[in-house]
Design a protein around this motif. Structure first.
Motif, PDB file in Angstrom:
ATOM      1  N   VAL A  43      35.554  38.215  33.578  1.00 11.25           N
ATOM      2  CA  VAL A  43      34.431  38.175  33.260  1.00 11.25           C
ATOM      3  C   VAL A  43      33.710  39.558  33.113  1.00 11.25           C
ATOM      4  CG1 VAL A  43      33.566  38.742  35.888  1.00 11.25           C
ATOM      5  CG2 VAL A  43      32.196  37.155  34.005  1.00 11.25           C
ATOM      6  N   ARG A  44      33.064  39.690  32.188  1.00 12.12           N
ATOM      7  CA  ARG A  44      32.476  40.254  31.182  1.00 12.12           C
ATOM      8  C   ARG A  44      31.373  42.105  32.348  1.00 12.12           C
ATOM      9  NH1 ARG A  44      30.357  40.363  24.840  1.00 12.12           N
ATOM     10  NH2 ARG A  44      32.399  39.431  25.383  1.00 12.12           N
ATOM     11  N   LEU A  45      31.928  42.739  32.665  1.00  9.03           N
ATOM     12  CA  LEU A  45      31.152  43.821  33.310  1.00  9.03           C
ATOM     13  C   LEU A  45      29.727  43.949  32.454  1.00  9.03           C
ATOM     14  CD1 LEU A  45      30.808  45.199  35.864  1.00  9.03           C
ATOM     15  CD2 LEU A  45      31.703  47.219  35.774  1.00  9.03           C
ATOM     16  N   LEU A  46      28.096  44.211  33.208  1.00  6.57           N
ATOM     17  CA  LEU A  46      26.916  44.423  32.904  1.00  6.57           C
ATOM     18  C   LEU A  46      26.482  45.840  33.414  1.00  6.57           C
ATOM     19  CD1 LEU A  46      25.143  41.003  32.395  1.00  6.57           C
ATOM     20  CD2 LEU A  46      27.024  42.206  30.583  1.00  6.57           C
ATOM     21  N   GLY A  47      27.351  46.014  34.543  1.00  6.11           N
ATOM     22  CA  GLY A  47      26.739  46.846  35.293  1.00  6.11           C
ATOM     23  C   GLY A  47      26.967  46.780  36.731  1.00  6.11           C
ATOM     24  N   TYR A  48      26.123  47.994  37.502  1.00  6.39           N
ATOM     25  CA  TYR A  48      26.944  48.366  39.116  1.00  6.39           C
ATOM     26  C   TYR A  48      26.145  49.448  39.500  1.00  6.39           C
ATOM     27  CZ  TYR A  48      29.791  52.397  37.466  1.00  6.39           C
ATOM     28  OH  TYR A  48      30.131  52.934  37.147  1.00  6.39           O
ATOM     29  N   CYS A  49      25.808  49.156  41.086  1.00 10.22           N
ATOM     30  CA  CYS A  49      25.534  50.421  42.165  1.00 10.22           C
ATOM     31  C   CYS A  49      26.561  50.117  42.901  1.00 10.22           C
ATOM     32  CB  CYS A  49      23.543  49.524  42.454  1.00 10.22           C
ATOM     33  SG  CYS A  49      23.033  51.147  42.810  1.00 10.22           S
ATOM     34  N   GLU A  50      26.871  51.293  43.037  1.00 12.22           N
ATOM     35  CA  GLU A  50      27.708  51.234  44.569  1.00 12.22           C
ATOM     36  C   GLU A  50      26.911  51.829  45.697  1.00 12.22           C
ATOM     37  OE1 GLU A  50      31.296  53.580  44.368  1.00 12.22           O
ATOM     38  OE2 GLU A  50      30.977  53.342  42.174  1.00 12.22           O
ATOM     39  N   GLN A  51      25.642  52.316  45.473  1.00 12.88           N
ATOM     40  CA  GLN A  51      24.985  52.601  46.962  1.00 12.88           C
ATOM     41  C   GLN A  51      24.444  51.577  47.078  1.00 12.88           C
ATOM     42  OE1 GLN A  51      25.018  54.417  43.558  1.00 12.88           O
ATOM     43  NE2 GLN A  51      24.481  56.802  43.613  1.00 12.88           N
ATOM     44  N   GLN A  52      24.172  50.540  46.858  1.00 15.31           N
ATOM     45  CA  GLN A  52      23.010  49.757  47.061  1.00 15.31           C
ATOM     46  C   GLN A  52      23.987  48.636  47.038  1.00 15.31           C
ATOM     47  OE1 GLN A  52      18.879  48.927  45.238  1.00 15.31           O
ATOM     48  NE2 GLN A  52      19.046  51.283  44.262  1.00 15.31           N
ATOM     49  N   PHE A  53      25.838  48.392  46.877  1.00 19.95           N
ATOM     50  CA  PHE A  53      26.263  47.364  46.598  1.00 19.95           C
ATOM     51  C   PHE A  53      26.185  46.028  46.055  1.00 19.95           C
ATOM     52  CE2 PHE A  53      26.898  49.560  50.456  1.00 19.95           C
ATOM     53  CZ  PHE A  53      28.456  49.773  50.558  1.00 19.95           C
ATOM     54  N   MET A  54      25.830  46.743  44.571  1.00 23.40           N
ATOM     55  CA  MET A  54      24.947  45.685  43.245  1.00 23.40           C
ATOM     56  C   MET A  54      26.698  45.447  42.448  1.00 23.40           C
ATOM     57  SD  MET A  54      20.914  45.667  43.317  1.00 23.40           S
ATOM     58  CE  MET A  54      21.463  46.989  42.684  1.00 23.40           C
ATOM     59  N   ILE A  55      26.773  43.950  41.628  1.00 22.56           N
ATOM     60  CA  ILE A  55      27.604  44.306  40.152  1.00 22.56           C
ATOM     61  C   ILE A  55      26.370  43.240  39.953  1.00 22.56           C
ATOM     62  CG2 ILE A  55      30.166  43.210  39.956  1.00 22.56           C
ATOM     63  CD1 ILE A  55      30.691  44.636  42.796  1.00 22.56           C
ATOM     64  N   LEU A  56      26.841  43.637  38.584  1.00 15.83           N
ATOM     65  CA  LEU A  56      25.936  42.389  37.557  1.00 15.83           C
ATOM     66  C   LEU A  56      27.206  41.618  36.764  1.00 15.83           C
ATOM     67  CD1 LEU A  56      23.284  41.689  36.849  1.00 15.83           C
ATOM     68  CD2 LEU A  56      23.210  43.738  34.967  1.00 15.83           C
ATOM     69  N   THR A  57      26.785  41.229  35.992  1.00 17.75           N
ATOM     70  CA  THR A  57      27.942  40.224  35.078  1.00 17.75           C
ATOM     71  C   THR A  57      27.789  39.644  33.975  1.00 17.75           C
ATOM     72  OG1 THR A  57      28.727  38.705  36.813  1.00 17.75           O
ATOM     73  CG2 THR A  57      30.311  40.620  37.253  1.00 17.75           C
ATOM     74  N   GLU A  58      28.335  39.062  33.171  1.00 16.20           N
ATOM     75  CA  GLU A  58      28.148  38.119  32.376  1.00 16.20           C
ATOM     76  C   GLU A  58      28.039  36.704  33.577  1.00 16.20           C
ATOM     77  OE1 GLU A  58      29.248  36.735  27.755  1.00 16.20           O
ATOM     78  OE2 GLU A  58      30.165  37.620  29.096  1.00 16.20           O
ATOM     79  N   TYR A  59      26.821  35.487  32.268  1.00 15.18           N
ATOM     80  CA  TYR A  59      26.626  34.425  33.095  1.00 15.18           C
ATOM     81  C   TYR A  59      28.057  33.331  32.138  1.00 15.18           C
ATOM     82  CZ  TYR A  59      24.532  29.834  34.014  1.00 15.18           C
ATOM     83  OH  TYR A  59      24.155  28.931  34.359  1.00 15.18           O
ATOM     84  N   HIS A  60      27.790  32.376  33.140  1.00 12.95           N
ATOM     85  CA  HIS A  60      28.622  31.490  32.650  1.00 12.95           C
ATOM     86  C   HIS A  60      27.891  29.712  32.851  1.00 12.95           C
ATOM     87  CE1 HIS A  60      31.446  33.652  29.891  1.00 12.95           C
ATOM     88  NE2 HIS A  60      31.482  34.533  31.157  1.00 12.95           N
ATOM     89  N   PRO A  61      27.455  29.186  32.162  1.00 20.04           N
ATOM     90  CA  PRO A  61      26.728  27.968  32.538  1.00 20.04           C
ATOM     91  C   PRO A  61      27.620  26.755  33.473  1.00 20.04           C
ATOM     92  CG  PRO A  61      26.732  28.409  30.555  1.00 20.04           C
ATOM     93  CD  PRO A  61      27.591  29.451  30.866  1.00 20.04           C
ATOM     94  N   LEU A  62      28.650  26.739  33.169  1.00 19.12           N
ATOM     95  CA  LEU A  62      29.576  25.396  33.276  1.00 19.12           C
ATOM     96  C   LEU A  62      29.941  26.502  34.766  1.00 19.12           C
ATOM     97  CD1 LEU A  62      31.347  24.352  29.723  1.00 19.12           C
ATOM     98  CD2 LEU A  62      29.454  23.984  30.484  1.00 19.12           C
ATOM     99  N   GLY A  63      30.624  27.870  34.921  1.00 17.07           N
ATOM    100  CA  GLY A  63      30.698  27.341  36.494  1.00 17.07           C
ATOM    101  C   GLY A  63      32.165  27.550  36.460  1.00 17.07           C
ATOM    102  N   SER A  64      32.221  27.543  37.294  1.00 15.96           N
ATOM    103  CA  SER A  64      34.319  28.023  38.131  1.00 15.96           C
ATOM    104  C   SER A  64      34.760  26.196  37.880  1.00 15.96           C
ATOM    105  CB  SER A  64      34.184  28.140  39.678  1.00 15.96           C
ATOM    106  OG  SER A  64      34.274  27.141  40.444  1.00 15.96           O
ATOM    107  N   LEU A  65      36.159  27.043  37.871  1.00 17.69           N
ATOM    108  CA  LEU A  65      37.344  25.350  37.257  1.00 17.69           C
ATOM    109  C   LEU A  65      37.541  24.501  38.029  1.00 17.69           C
ATOM    110  CD1 LEU A  65      40.283  27.478  35.957  1.00 17.69           C
ATOM    111  CD2 LEU A  65      38.747  25.535  34.632  1.00 17.69           C
ATOM    112  N   ARG A  66      37.001  24.615  39.575  1.00 12.18           N
ATOM    113  CA  ARG A  66      36.341  23.466  40.416  1.00 12.18           C
ATOM    114  C   ARG A  66      35.450  22.664  39.937  1.00 12.18           C
ATOM    115  NH1 ARG A  66      35.025  25.563  46.077  1.00 12.18           N
ATOM    116  NH2 ARG A  66      34.879  23.836  46.581  1.00 12.18           N
ATOM    117  N   GLY A  67      34.924  22.683  38.650  1.00 11.29           N
ATOM    118  CA  GLY A  67      33.797  22.155  38.271  1.00 11.29           C
ATOM    119  C   GLY A  67      34.366  21.142  37.560  1.00 11.29           C
ATOM    120  N   LEU A  68      35.868  21.584  36.838  1.00 14.29           N
ATOM    121  CA  LEU A  68      36.130  20.576  35.326  1.00 14.29           C
ATOM    122  C   LEU A  68      36.591  19.305  35.184  1.00 14.29           C
ATOM    123  CD1 LEU A  68      37.538  21.113  32.819  1.00 14.29           C
ATOM    124  CD2 LEU A  68      39.678  21.603  34.103  1.00 14.29           C
TER     125      LEU A  68
END
Length: 353
Positions: free
Chosen positions: A137-162
């Protein structure tokens, strides 16, 4: 001079010819579509980072949506001021996940759930940064100090919902053995990538049951698979004698590999210090179970399973050393996909599929 009788004029071609040409054209398109997929999936011709996608930006940058220019990963300040949370969409042991918005783009913001799990969170971030590729998944940004990770959104979700996704009218046309087998090729491609990553041989440890495995992967809008959760990726180094253990508690059930189960019997209480370590072949054991879910039971799935019976039997060998590598499984999947597409394109075999 006499005119030739009209009966001697050349007769028109049979009406069946255009229909035959149309069928041949359709078969050719199907065959070329499969070959094109396999060529695009083959990383042997790529340079730079393993499995790198030519459309990706340089490491440390990203491109989102229709924007042509690459932007640097967002910093703590940018995430805090430019990203707006919309709603919580999930929560695991390590992260809370929020659907968010950045400059009119839907994105995913992940935050640490508990201070005790900081090490796992930071390990996942480290893996995400180091393994950016067409498989991750594509990384868009992060903040180690505040423990945040920003990634690309995929509307179909995880493979569990295939299966639920494929029941939606918009996607019902994709519910075929052909498309589902392509998803399985994607999944094994990811396992192969992790086993030969730039960091070394990584084991997908967050995989103690099928539902957990499927939750680690995303289904993209163009029906490919990406790995999303990299919090539990320990490193195997056989030459240095470094093996792994997926957690410190007893693992049970047929889904986990035999070497992951307590070997000393029920009469001996579980003791992590006495539990032997293992290698990446645990991932290979689980491939047939994930495959069975991805392929489902659509028309033609039985013949696909028949073609892959031997490689899946080898994946289930009790001795890890006797199991194939992820590359061998992937090569077999691709060979079978090409073979079945060719057979589907040949007259007289369509009924078999």
């Amino acid at each position: 001079m006499e005119k030739k009788p009209r009966s001697e004029r050349r007769e028109s071609p049979p009406r069946e010819v255009p229909a035959l040409l149309l069928a041949l054209l359709l078969a050719t398109v199907l065959f070329l579509n499969g070959l094109l997929y396999l060529c695009l999936s083959n990383p042997s011709g790529s340079s730079g980072r393993a499995g790198a996608d030519p459309s990706l930006c340089p490491l440390g940058y990203f491109r989102l949506g229709a924007v042509k220019n690459c932007s640097p990963w967002l910093s703590c300040e940018a995430i805090s001021t430019e990203v707006r949370k919309l709603k919580r969409v999930g929560e695991g042991a390590v992260k809370k996940v929020f659907l968010s918005e950045w400059k009119e783009n839907k994105v995913v913001l992940s935050q640490l759930t508990s201070p005790e799990l900081q090490e796992d969170f930071l390990h996942g971030l480290k893996m995400l940064k180091a393994l950016q590729s067409k498989h991750v998944v594509r990384l868009l940004g992060y903040c180690e100090q505040q423990f945040m990770i920003l990634t690309e959104y995929h509307p179909l979700g995880s493979l569990r919902g295939l299966n639920e996704t494929l029941s939606i009218p918009k996607y019902k046309g994709l519910n075929t053995w052909h498309r589902r087998l392509m998803l399985a090729v994607d999944y094994v491609s990811i396992i192969r990538f992790l086993h030969s990553s730039p960091l070394g041989t990584l084991v997908m440890c967050d995989s103690n049951d099928l539902a957990k495995v499927l939750s680690q992967y995303l289904l993209t809008s163009d029906f490919h698979v990406l790995v999303n959760d990299l919090d539990a990726l320990p490193l195997v180094n056989r030459s240095a004698g470094v093996l792994v253990k997926c957690g410190h508690r007893e693992l049970r059930g047929e889904f986990v590999a035999p070497e992951q189960r307590w070997p000393h019997g029920a009469e001996v209480p579980f003791d992590d210090d006495l539990m032997p370590a293992y290698d990446e072949k645990t991932d290979i054991w689980k491939i047939p179970d994930v495959f069975n879910f991805l392929l489902g039971h659509v028309e033609g799935s039985d013949i696909v399973r028949l073609h892959l019976f031997d490689i899946h039997a080898a994946c289930k060998k009790k001795d890890p050393a006797e199991r194939p590598s992820a590359q061998e499984v992937l090569d077999t999947y691709r060979k079978v996909l090409t073979l079945l597409i060719r057979e589907a394109a040949m007259p007289g075999t369509r009924e078999m599929l």
